[in-house]
Write a protein that holds these residues in place. Structure first.
Motif, PDB file in Angstrom:
ATOM      1  N   GLU A  57       0.833  -1.199   0.000  1.00 58.02           N
ATOM      2  CA  GLU A  57       0.000   0.000   0.000  1.00 58.02           C
ATOM      3  C   GLU A  57       0.870   1.252   0.000  1.00 58.02           C
ATOM      4  OE1 GLU A  57      -3.708   1.964   2.529  1.00 58.02           O
ATOM      5  OE2 GLU A  57      -2.891   0.005   3.078  1.00 58.02           O
ATOM      6  N   GLU A  58       1.928   1.250   0.772  1.00 56.44           N
ATOM      7  CA  GLU A  58       2.834   2.398   0.811  1.00 56.44           C
ATOM      8  C   GLU A  58       3.537   2.609  -0.526  1.00 56.44           C
ATOM      9  OE1 GLU A  58       5.404   1.660   4.099  1.00 56.44           O
ATOM     10  OE2 GLU A  58       3.840   2.013   5.614  1.00 56.44           O
ATOM     11  N   MET A  59       3.708   1.540  -1.296  1.00 60.68           N
ATOM     12  CA  MET A  59       4.291   1.654  -2.633  1.00 60.68           C
ATOM     13  C   MET A  59       3.289   2.174  -3.659  1.00 60.68           C
ATOM     14  SD  MET A  59       6.412  -1.919  -2.944  1.00 60.68           S
ATOM     15  CE  MET A  59       7.690  -2.371  -1.769  1.00 60.68           C
ATOM     16  N   GLY A  60       2.020   2.267  -3.273  1.00 59.04           N
ATOM     17  CA  GLY A  60       0.998   2.745  -4.199  1.00 59.04           C
ATOM     18  C   GLY A  60       0.413   1.662  -5.065  1.00 59.04           C
ATOM     19  N   LEU A  61       0.660   0.383  -4.722  1.00 62.97           N
ATOM     20  CA  LEU A  61       0.171  -0.727  -5.535  1.00 62.97           C
ATOM     21  C   LEU A  61      -1.155  -1.283  -5.033  1.00 62.97           C
ATOM     22  CD1 LEU A  61       3.533  -2.637  -6.116  1.00 62.97           C
ATOM     23  CD2 LEU A  61       2.393  -1.001  -7.626  1.00 62.97           C
ATOM     24  N   LEU A  62      -1.411  -1.152  -3.728  1.00 57.66           N
ATOM     25  CA  LEU A  62      -2.664  -1.592  -3.144  1.00 57.66           C
ATOM     26  C   LEU A  62      -3.319  -0.424  -2.414  1.00 57.66           C
ATOM     27  CD1 LEU A  62      -1.760  -5.079  -1.559  1.00 57.66           C
ATOM     28  CD2 LEU A  62      -2.717  -4.607  -3.824  1.00 57.66           C
ATOM     29  N   ALA A  63      -4.617  -0.556  -2.198  1.00 50.15           N
ATOM     30  CA  ALA A  63      -5.360   0.459  -1.459  1.00 50.15           C
ATOM     31  C   ALA A  63      -6.377  -0.231  -0.573  1.00 50.15           C
ATOM     32  CB  ALA A  63      -6.055   1.432  -2.405  1.00 50.15           C
ATOM     33  N   ALA A  64      -6.724   0.419   0.537  1.00 51.18           N
ATOM     34  CA  ALA A  64      -7.757  -0.087   1.439  1.00 51.18           C
ATOM     35  C   ALA A  64      -8.977   0.810   1.284  1.00 51.18           C
ATOM     36  CB  ALA A  64      -7.259  -0.078   2.878  1.00 51.18           C
ATOM     37  N   PRO A  65     -10.005   0.355   0.569  1.00 47.01           N
ATOM     38  CA  PRO A  65     -11.161   1.216   0.320  1.00 47.01           C
ATOM     39  C   PRO A  65     -11.981   1.509   1.563  1.00 47.01           C
ATOM     40  CG  PRO A  65     -11.588  -1.004  -0.458  1.00 47.01           C
ATOM     41  CD  PRO A  65     -10.148  -0.970  -0.039  1.00 47.01           C
ATOM     42  N   HIS A  66     -11.880   0.644   2.584  1.00 48.19           N
ATOM     43  CA  HIS A  66     -12.637   0.827   3.815  1.00 48.19           C
ATOM     44  C   HIS A  66     -11.680   0.669   4.992  1.00 48.19           C
ATOM     45  CE1 HIS A  66     -16.049   0.544   1.164  1.00 48.19           C
ATOM     46  NE2 HIS A  66     -15.686  -0.682   0.802  1.00 48.19           N
ATOM     47  N   THR A  67     -12.206   0.717   6.159  1.00 48.22           N
ATOM     48  CA  THR A  67     -11.365   0.562   7.353  1.00 48.22           C
ATOM     49  C   THR A  67     -11.010  -0.889   7.629  1.00 48.22           C
ATOM     50  OG1 THR A  67     -13.361   0.499   8.705  1.00 48.22           O
ATOM     51  CG2 THR A  67     -12.293   2.643   8.425  1.00 48.22           C
ATOM     52  N   SER A  68     -11.595  -1.798   6.856  1.00 48.21           N
ATOM     53  CA  SER A  68     -11.287  -3.215   7.056  1.00 48.21           C
ATOM     54  C   SER A  68      -9.868  -3.513   6.582  1.00 48.21           C
ATOM     55  CB  SER A  68     -12.274  -4.076   6.266  1.00 48.21           C
ATOM     56  OG  SER A  68     -12.073  -3.882   4.882  1.00 48.21           O
ATOM     57  N   ALA A  69      -9.425  -4.736   6.851  1.00 41.66           N
ATOM     58  CA  ALA A  69      -8.066  -5.121   6.470  1.00 41.66           C
ATOM     59  C   ALA A  69      -7.962  -5.486   4.995  1.00 41.66           C
ATOM     60  CB  ALA A  69      -7.609  -6.307   7.317  1.00 41.66           C
ATOM     61  N   GLY A  70      -9.068  -5.522   4.282  1.00 38.79           N
ATOM     62  CA  GLY A  70      -9.038  -5.916   2.884  1.00 38.79           C
ATOM     63  C   GLY A  70      -8.342  -4.890   2.008  1.00 38.79           C
ATOM     64  N   ARG A  71      -7.662  -5.385   0.985  1.00 35.82           N
ATOM     65  CA  ARG A  71      -6.962  -4.509   0.041  1.00 35.82           C
ATOM     66  C   ARG A  71      -7.410  -4.838  -1.386  1.00 35.82           C
ATOM     67  NH1 ARG A  71      -5.244  -3.532   4.589  1.00 35.82           N
ATOM     68  NH2 ARG A  71      -3.286  -2.467   5.087  1.00 35.82           N
ATOM     69  N   MET A  72      -7.295  -3.840  -2.239  1.00 32.94           N
ATOM     70  CA  MET A  72      -7.555  -4.007  -3.662  1.00 32.94           C
ATOM     71  C   MET A  72      -6.461  -3.283  -4.432  1.00 32.94           C
ATOM     72  SD  MET A  72     -10.781  -1.370  -3.918  1.00 32.94           S
ATOM     73  CE  MET A  72     -10.791  -1.278  -5.713  1.00 32.94           C
ATOM     74  N   PRO A  73      -6.189  -3.690  -5.679  1.00 36.66           N
ATOM     75  CA  PRO A  73      -5.121  -3.034  -6.433  1.00 36.66           C
ATOM     76  C   PRO A  73      -5.513  -1.624  -6.851  1.00 36.66           C
ATOM     77  CG  PRO A  73      -6.263  -4.618  -7.816  1.00 36.66           C
ATOM     78  CD  PRO A  73      -6.801  -4.808  -6.435  1.00 36.66           C
ATOM     79  N   THR A  74      -4.558  -0.727  -6.842  1.00 35.80           N
ATOM     80  CA  THR A  74      -4.747   0.594  -7.429  1.00 35.80           C
ATOM     81  C   THR A  74      -4.597   0.472  -8.945  1.00 35.80           C
ATOM     82  OG1 THR A  74      -2.393   1.104  -7.293  1.00 35.80           O
ATOM     83  CG2 THR A  74      -3.756   1.676  -5.377  1.00 35.80           C
ATOM     84  N   GLU A  75      -4.841   1.570  -9.656  1.00 33.63           N
ATOM     85  CA  GLU A  75      -4.629   1.528 -11.105  1.00 33.63           C
ATOM     86  C   GLU A  75      -3.167   1.272 -11.427  1.00 33.63           C
ATOM     87  OE1 GLU A  75      -6.247   5.100 -12.706  1.00 33.63           O
ATOM     88  OE2 GLU A  75      -8.331   4.497 -12.368  1.00 33.63           O
ATOM     89  N   SER A  76      -2.265   1.834 -10.604  1.00 36.68           N
ATOM     90  CA  SER A  76      -0.834   1.555 -10.811  1.00 36.68           C
ATOM     91  C   SER A  76      -0.542   0.082 -10.561  1.00 36.68           C
ATOM     92  CB  SER A  76       0.011   2.426  -9.872  1.00 36.68           C
ATOM     93  OG  SER A  76      -0.130   3.783 -10.169  1.00 36.68           O
ATOM     94  N   GLY A  77      -1.216  -0.482  -9.559  1.00 29.37           N
ATOM     95  CA  GLY A  77      -1.030  -1.900  -9.286  1.00 29.37           C
ATOM     96  C   GLY A  77      -1.536  -2.770 -10.419  1.00 29.37           C
ATOM     97  N   LEU A  78      -2.699  -2.414 -10.971  1.00 28.87           N
ATOM     98  CA  LEU A  78      -3.222  -3.166 -12.109  1.00 28.87           C
ATOM     99  C   LEU A  78      -2.286  -3.073 -13.303  1.00 28.87           C
ATOM    100  CD1 LEU A  78      -7.046  -2.331 -12.015  1.00 28.87           C
ATOM    101  CD2 LEU A  78      -5.971  -4.550 -11.588  1.00 28.87           C
ATOM    102  N   ARG A  79      -1.729  -1.885 -13.528  1.00 28.19           N
ATOM    103  CA  ARG A  79      -0.799  -1.723 -14.644  1.00 28.19           C
ATOM    104  C   ARG A  79       0.427  -2.605 -14.454  1.00 28.19           C
ATOM    105  NH1 ARG A  79      -0.838  -1.255 -19.567  1.00 28.19           N
ATOM    106  NH2 ARG A  79      -2.332   0.450 -19.392  1.00 28.19           N
ATOM    107  N   LEU A  80       0.977  -2.651 -13.256  1.00 27.66           N
ATOM    108  CA  LEU A  80       2.128  -3.505 -12.986  1.00 27.66           C
ATOM    109  C   LEU A  80       1.773  -4.968 -13.215  1.00 27.66           C
ATOM    110  CD1 LEU A  80       5.028  -3.848 -11.847  1.00 27.66           C
ATOM    111  CD2 LEU A  80       3.978  -4.093  -9.590  1.00 27.66           C
TER     112      LEU A  80
END
Length: 345
Positions: A57-80
């Motif tokens: 997440e700190e690299m900008g590849l994942l994001a946490a859309p809510h306060t839960s522990a779940g993560r999803m890829p950012t657009e930069s993450g999808l591109r990678l």
């Protein structure tokens, strides 16, 4: 944001990142550390996975859309993921047969049918940028507008009408405007724009044109305006936009509404597809990488197809949410492009 090279990720980070992206693309939901710990192959505790996900997440590849522990890829993450980690799955025999079955008969009908079947197979909206048909000239006239300006009225054999304001050289009056129009009716009627321009140039070069210099300039300008305008207006076929209204869409109606409006407008998406004409292979546009999709967060996968002479004549692709099954859809679009190339041969 600077694109993260995959080589900078540790093996552990790559594994976690890949599993988060694949899980998100499959379900559309953020992926949590506890979910990943249940999968085989990681051999990491949920706490260790959370630490890795925080680093990503700190690299900008994942994001946490809510306060839960779940993560999803950012657009930069999808591109990678798409550029460096994705393992594609070739279309099945049934999928290839379904695409090939539509790529036959009259070209325009085949393009529409192929776009429709690609839409169904990919669960996206299918897009085809069709070969540009060169307009045939029927009539060109000039209507005085004001001092120094006139409206060029160009009528094509298909009934299309274009009106463009042109600047008139000093001293050009109604007689010159009529002379230019009469010349087109007598000498250029029934020719394509390219043929009309070539005929005019040839007659001027041979000294056979009955036009004076001012009228010659008017005809050249009128043809050039129409030719340039037509070249900028690609024709796009859209099929299967209703596929975008899937179950997940109910949770993000604003995004889907924005995407449907973008498709309805067509022209900007057609220009985006047209930019793929110069590509040698697939082009993938993810989310706000293109300003057109900054609001809807959509992705386009597009590939050029070629004519008998090997030149690019059109583009085929799909548009949908960024949560696409890229590994499956990318080779499907590529196969469709090759199928259309065989149709054009």
């Amino acid at each position: 944001m600077t694109r993260q090279p995959v080589s900078e990720l540790s093996a552990r980070a790559r594994d976690v990142f890949r599993m988060v992206v694949e899980g998100y693309l499959e379900t559309g939901a953020p992926v949590g550390s506890r979910t990943l710990s249940r999968f085989g192959g990681l051999n990491l505790s949920p706490a260790s996975i959370r630490n890795v996900m925080q680093d990503l997440e700190e690299m900008g590849l994942l994001a946490a859309p809510h306060t839960s522990a779940g993560r999803m890829p950012t657009e930069s993450g999808l591109r990678l993921f798409v550029d460096a980690m994705m393992q594609t799955a070739e279309p099945s025999e049934q999928e290839r047969a379904a695409i090939e079955a539509q790529a036959r008969g009259p070209v325009e009908e085949a393009l529409a049918a192929t776009s429709h079947v690609l839409s169904g197979l990919s669960a996206c909206a299918g897009l085809v940028l069709v070969p540009r048909g060169e307009p045939v000239l029927r009539h060109l006239s000039f209507v005085p507008l004001s001092h120094g300006q006139a409206v060029a009225v160009l009528v094509g054999a298909d009934g299309s009408v274009e009106n463009r304001v042109v600047e008139l050289p000093s001293g050009v009056g109604p007689a010159t405007l009529m002379e230019a129009a009469n010349y087109v009716s007598a000498r250029l009627n029934g020719l394509t724009l390219g043929e009309a321009q070539a005929t005019l140039a040839d007659e001027i070069a041979r000294g056979r044109s009955a036009l004076d210099e001012a009228a010659q300039g008017l005809v050249r300008r009128g043809l050039a305006i129409w030719s340039e305008d037509g070249a900028r207006r690609p024709v796009m076929i859209v099929r299967g936009a209703a596929n975008l209204l899937d179950g997940a869409a109910a949770e993000d109606l604003d995004r889907v509404r924005q995407l449907l409006e973008e498709i309805e407008g067509k022209e900007e998406i057609a220009r985006l597809l047209d930019s793929a004409r110069g590509a040698r292979a697939m082009k993938i546009f993810i989310g706000s990488e293109n300003k057109l999709f900054a609001l809807s967060g959509s992705s386009v996968i597009a590939a050029p197809y070629h004519g008998a002479d090997g030149r690019v004549v059109g583009v085929v692709g799909v548009i949908g949410p960024t949560r696409l099954n890229y590994a499956r859809v990318v080779p499907m679009v590529d196969f469709t492009a090759h199928t259309l190339t065989r149709l054009m041969a």
